[in-house]
Write a protein that holds these residues in place. Structure first.
Motif, PDB file in Angstrom:
ATOM      1  N   PRO A   1       0.820  -1.210   0.000  1.00  0.00           N
ATOM      2  CA  PRO A   1       0.000   0.000   0.000  1.00  0.00           C
ATOM      3  C   PRO A   1       0.853   1.259   0.000  1.00  0.00           C
ATOM      4  CG  PRO A   1       0.155  -0.881   2.214  1.00  0.00           C
ATOM      5  CD  PRO A   1       0.830  -1.879   1.313  1.00  0.00           C
ATOM      6  N   LYS A   2       0.305   2.320  -0.531  1.00  0.00           N
ATOM      7  CA  LYS A   2       0.964   3.627  -0.459  1.00  0.00           C
ATOM      8  C   LYS A   2       0.820   4.221   0.941  1.00  0.00           C
ATOM      9  CE  LYS A   2       2.103   3.862  -4.824  1.00  0.00           C
ATOM     10  NZ  LYS A   2       3.526   3.817  -5.255  1.00  0.00           N
ATOM     11  N   ILE A   3      -0.285   3.868   1.617  1.00  0.00           N
ATOM     12  CA  ILE A   3      -0.579   4.390   2.956  1.00  0.00           C
ATOM     13  C   ILE A   3      -0.955   3.221   3.854  1.00  0.00           C
ATOM     14  CG2 ILE A   3      -1.971   5.991   4.332  1.00  0.00           C
ATOM     15  CD1 ILE A   3      -2.744   7.329   1.620  1.00  0.00           C
TER      16      ILE A   3
ATOM     17  N   ALA B   1       9.894   1.511   6.571  1.00  0.00           N
ATOM     18  CA  ALA B   1      11.056   2.192   5.998  1.00  0.00           C
ATOM     19  C   ALA B   1      11.468   1.561   4.681  1.00  0.00           C
ATOM     20  CB  ALA B   1      12.215   2.152   6.993  1.00  0.00           C
ATOM     21  N   GLU B   2      11.426   0.231   4.623  1.00  0.00           N
ATOM     22  CA  GLU B   2      11.820  -0.467   3.395  1.00  0.00           C
ATOM     23  C   GLU B   2      10.894  -0.129   2.238  1.00  0.00           C
ATOM     24  OE1 GLU B   2      11.856  -4.597   4.266  1.00  0.00           O
ATOM     25  OE2 GLU B   2      13.594  -4.489   5.605  1.00  0.00           O
ATOM     26  N   ALA B   3       9.605  -0.006   2.518  1.00  0.00           N
ATOM     27  CA  ALA B   3       8.618   0.213   1.462  1.00  0.00           C
ATOM     28  C   ALA B   3       8.385   1.691   1.165  1.00  0.00           C
ATOM     29  CB  ALA B   3       7.292  -0.446   1.852  1.00  0.00           C
ATOM     30  N   GLY B   4       8.851   2.590   2.047  1.00  0.00           N
ATOM     31  CA  GLY B   4       8.602   4.010   1.855  1.00  0.00           C
ATOM     32  C   GLY B   4       7.131   4.371   1.990  1.00  0.00           C
ATOM     33  N   THR B   5       6.424   3.587   2.787  1.00  0.00           N
ATOM     34  CA  THR B   5       4.982   3.774   2.957  1.00  0.00           C
ATOM     35  C   THR B   5       4.680   4.976   3.840  1.00  0.00           C
ATOM     36  OG1 THR B   5       4.807   1.359   2.890  1.00  0.00           O
ATOM     37  CG2 THR B   5       2.875   2.556   3.635  1.00  0.00           C
TER      38      THR B   5
END
Length: 229
Positions: free
Chosen positions: A158-160, A187-191
């Motif tokens: 997900p983005k969020i 942190a890994e996904a930049g979510t």
């Protein structure tokens, strides 16, 4: 990424109209981690639900990636949630008749991902449950169930990510491990992460926190995020 403007929420009770949220204005940037804190009954979970499109405000506007949730019907909001949003709740919300692998794979299968089982397996391995793929929720501890819920949320990429008291039902040691995992995956996904919590230590790990009291934002401060580990 998320914009909330002049959000008000009132409900009718036997004693009259009750104001739950009062003129909330809030913006959450892409990749930001935001904690929503405050005493019980201050409106935290209600605000989270409105930001996620699970509920509608009585007045005001909520946009996700520029799309106005408050002008959409439930089908439209569900489509936005499917496109952008993941959830982690205090009560896990796992389906008891499905294995850990099936619980994680189900949302991916519903949106038509052909590699749903591969992705589900990968994320269960990442949260340390590679040996629990065929276990049902009743066969898992509370901490393991929350790990399944985290794997399910992040597998959808997900983005969020919205999290409502994600460690509220866990003992201290297990909760700390889940918190580490939450921020590591985030942190890994930049979510973009928006979480409700009573735990100041958890709130301090976010970039910013807002404090609600009686439905109003009474404080906003930069928390100085601490690295996972």
């Amino acid at each position: 990424m998320i914009e909330a403007s002049s959000i008000n929420k009132t409900v009718n009770t036997s004693a009259g109209s009750l104001c739950i949220l009062d003129d909330i204005n809030l913006a959450v940037a892409e990749g930001e981690a935001l904690a929503i804190v405050g005493p019980s009954g201050s409106g935290k979970s209600t605000l989270l639900g409105i930001l996620a499109g699970l509920d509608l405000p009585s007045s005001g506007q909520v946009k996700i990636n520029g799309e106005d949730l408050t002008t959409m019907d439930e089908e439209g909001r569900a489509a936005i949630r499917a496109r952008y949003v993941g959830f982690v709740f205090q009560s896990f919300h796992l389906l008891p008749s499905l294995t850990a692998l099936e619980n994680v794979a189900l949302p991916l299968e519903l949106r038509g991902d052909r590699d749903a089982l591969v992705m589900a397996t990968e994320y269960l391995q990442r949260v340390g449950l590679g040996e629990r793929l065929s276990h049902y929720p009743r066969q898992l501890s509370g901490g393991e169930q929350q790990r399944v819920a985290l794997a399910r949320a992040f597998a959808s990429q997900p983005k969020i990510l919205f999290a409502d008291e994600p460690t509220g039902n866990l003992d201290t040691a297990t909760g700390e491990a889940i918190n580490d995992l939450l921020f590591q995956l985030n942190a890994e996904a930049g979510t973009t992460l928006v979480l409700v919590t009573h735990e100041q230590v958890l709130a301090n790990r976010c970039h910013r926190r807002i404090t609600l009291q009686a439905g109003c934002i009474v404080d906003t401060e930069t928390a100085g995020r601490v690295a996972a580990g």
